[in-house]
Write a protein that holds these residues in place. Structure first.
Motif, short mmCIF file in Angstrom:
data_model
loop_
_atom_site.label_atom_id
_atom_site.label_comp_id
_atom_site.label_asym_id
_atom_site.label_seq_id
_atom_site.Cartn_x
_atom_site.Cartn_y
_atom_site.Cartn_z
N ARG A 143 -3.86 -2.87 9.30
CA ARG A 143 -4.65 -1.65 10.45
C ARG A 143 -5.20 -0.95 9.82
O ARG A 143 -5.40 -0.74 8.49
CB ARG A 143 -3.27 -1.23 10.93
CG ARG A 143 -2.16 -1.89 11.70
CD ARG A 143 -1.28 -1.11 12.09
NE ARG A 143 0.07 -2.17 12.32
CZ ARG A 143 1.35 -1.86 12.75
NH1 ARG A 143 1.61 -0.49 12.27
NH2 ARG A 143 2.35 -2.39 12.97
N PRO A 144 -6.28 -0.22 10.38
CA PRO A 144 -7.34 0.67 9.86
C PRO A 144 -6.43 1.80 9.11
O PRO A 144 -6.89 2.25 8.14
CB PRO A 144 -8.17 1.43 11.07
CG PRO A 144 -8.25 0.09 11.97
CD PRO A 144 -6.84 -0.55 11.79
N GLU A 145 -5.31 2.08 9.61
CA GLU A 145 -4.43 3.31 9.06
C GLU A 145 -3.82 2.80 7.76
O GLU A 145 -3.15 3.61 6.83
CB GLU A 145 -3.52 3.67 10.04
CG GLU A 145 -2.50 2.74 10.66
CD GLU A 145 -3.35 2.19 12.00
OE1 GLU A 145 -4.29 2.02 12.14
OE2 GLU A 145 -2.05 1.91 12.82
N ASP A 146 -4.00 1.52 7.42
CA ASP A 146 -3.40 1.10 5.74
C ASP A 146 -4.57 1.35 4.95
O ASP A 146 -4.38 1.33 3.82
CB ASP A 146 -3.20 -0.37 6.02
CG ASP A 146 -1.98 -0.63 6.79
OD1 ASP A 146 -2.00 -1.73 7.76
OD2 ASP A 146 -0.96 0.24 6.64
N THR A 147 -5.78 1.65 5.21
CA THR A 147 -6.83 2.11 4.55
C THR A 147 -6.36 3.25 3.40
O THR A 147 -5.84 4.18 3.86
CB THR A 147 -8.06 2.47 5.12
OG1 THR A 147 -8.65 1.28 5.79
CG2 THR A 147 -9.33 2.70 4.05
N GLY A 148 -6.76 2.82 2.02
CA GLY A 148 -6.33 4.03 1.14
C GLY A 148 -6.51 3.22 -0.25
O GLY A 148 -6.68 2.08 -0.51
N VAL A 149 -5.97 3.90 -1.25
CA VAL A 149 -5.66 3.27 -2.62
C VAL A 149 -4.55 3.31 -2.90
O VAL A 149 -3.48 3.92 -2.68
CB VAL A 149 -6.31 4.47 -3.57
CG1 VAL A 149 -6.14 3.62 -5.04
CG2 VAL A 149 -7.64 4.63 -3.47
N TYR A 150 -4.21 1.84 -3.35
CA TYR A 150 -2.69 1.43 -3.80
C TYR A 150 -2.46 1.51 -5.29
O TYR A 150 -3.50 1.04 -5.74
CB TYR A 150 -2.53 -0.11 -2.91
CG TYR A 150 -2.55 -0.05 -1.48
CD1 TYR A 150 -3.51 0.27 -0.79
CD2 TYR A 150 -1.14 -0.19 -0.96
CE1 TYR A 150 -3.28 0.50 0.60
CE2 TYR A 150 -1.24 -0.19 0.43
CZ TYR A 150 -2.28 0.12 1.30
OH TYR A 150 -1.94 0.13 2.72
N TYR A 151 -1.17 1.91 -5.57
CA TYR A 151 -0.95 2.07 -6.89
C TYR A 151 0.23 1.27 -7.19
O TYR A 151 1.13 1.33 -6.21
CB TYR A 151 -0.92 3.53 -7.38
CG TYR A 151 -2.14 4.45 -7.13
CD1 TYR A 151 -2.18 5.16 -5.88
CD2 TYR A 151 -3.04 4.61 -8.30
CE1 TYR A 151 -3.43 6.08 -5.70
CE2 TYR A 151 -4.10 5.53 -8.04
CZ TYR A 151 -4.25 6.13 -6.68
OH TYR A 151 -5.23 6.96 -6.62
N CYS A 152 0.50 0.64 -8.32
CA CYS A 152 1.76 0.12 -8.74
C CYS A 152 2.36 1.00 -9.76
O CYS A 152 1.69 1.76 -10.44
CB CYS A 152 1.46 -1.28 -9.23
SG CYS A 152 0.50 -1.39 -10.76
N GLN A 153 3.56 0.99 -9.79
CA GLN A 153 4.56 2.05 -10.86
C GLN A 153 5.40 1.08 -11.21
O GLN A 153 6.16 0.46 -10.48
CB GLN A 153 4.54 2.95 -10.02
CG GLN A 153 5.43 4.13 -11.02
CD GLN A 153 7.02 4.09 -10.79
OE1 GLN A 153 7.50 3.58 -9.67
NE2 GLN A 153 7.58 4.11 -12.02
N ALA A 154 5.80 1.28 -12.43
CA ALA A 154 6.92 0.45 -12.91
C ALA A 154 7.70 1.42 -13.90
O ALA A 154 7.16 2.17 -14.76
CB ALA A 154 6.48 -0.92 -13.72
N ASP A 155 9.15 1.07 -14.04
CA ASP A 155 9.72 1.87 -14.96
C ASP A 155 10.03 0.69 -16.09
O ASP A 155 10.50 0.02 -15.86
CB ASP A 155 11.34 2.42 -14.35
CG ASP A 155 11.25 3.36 -13.13
OD1 ASP A 155 11.81 3.21 -12.36
OD2 ASP A 155 10.24 3.98 -13.09
#
Length: 121
Positions: free
Chosen positions: A85-97
């Motif tokens: 959806r348009p509201e999913d627009t953004g920058v996606y980051y992965c993070q790991a321990d």
């Protein structure tokens, strides 16, 4: 240790994308892996997380539309996003321990560089 994310892009409403992220470098193991996102005008928020054993949890907005998975042999995590959806627009980051030995065994958080997802209506 580095986390390299990829897979972002521009799609239209209702389409799908797969994000990938892999850890590289010298470490003992990777435990929890997560995806976060930062959409315009909002703070960074958790999208989904997955344990080393494959137990997943999701933010409410991701339930039923996003699927997180991992490949422990590749130290990789994936995020399959459906019905975007348009509201999913953004920058996606992965993070790991990630567990490393530096004198003692210790766990540190690492972040990928972010990958942009744009959903147009």
């Amino acid at each position: 240790v580095q986390l390299q994310a990829s897979g972002g892009g521009s799609v239209q409403t209702g389409e799908s994308l797969r994000l990938s992220c892999s850890a590289s470098g010298t470490f003992v193991s990777v435990s929890q892996m997560r995806w976060y996102r930062q959409v315009p005008g909002k703070q960074r928020e958790l999208v989904a997380g997955i344990t080393g054993g494959g137990v997943a949890n999701y933010a409410q907005f991701a339930e039923g539309r996003f699927t997180i998975s991992r490949d422990n042999d590749k130290n990789a995590v994936y995020l399959d996003m459906y019905n975007l959806r348009p509201e999913d627009t953004g920058v996606y980051y992965c993070q790991a321990d990630i567990w490393q030995v530096s004198g003692l065994l210790k766990r540190d958080e690492y972040w990928g560089q972010g990958t942009l997802v744009t959903v147009s209506s």
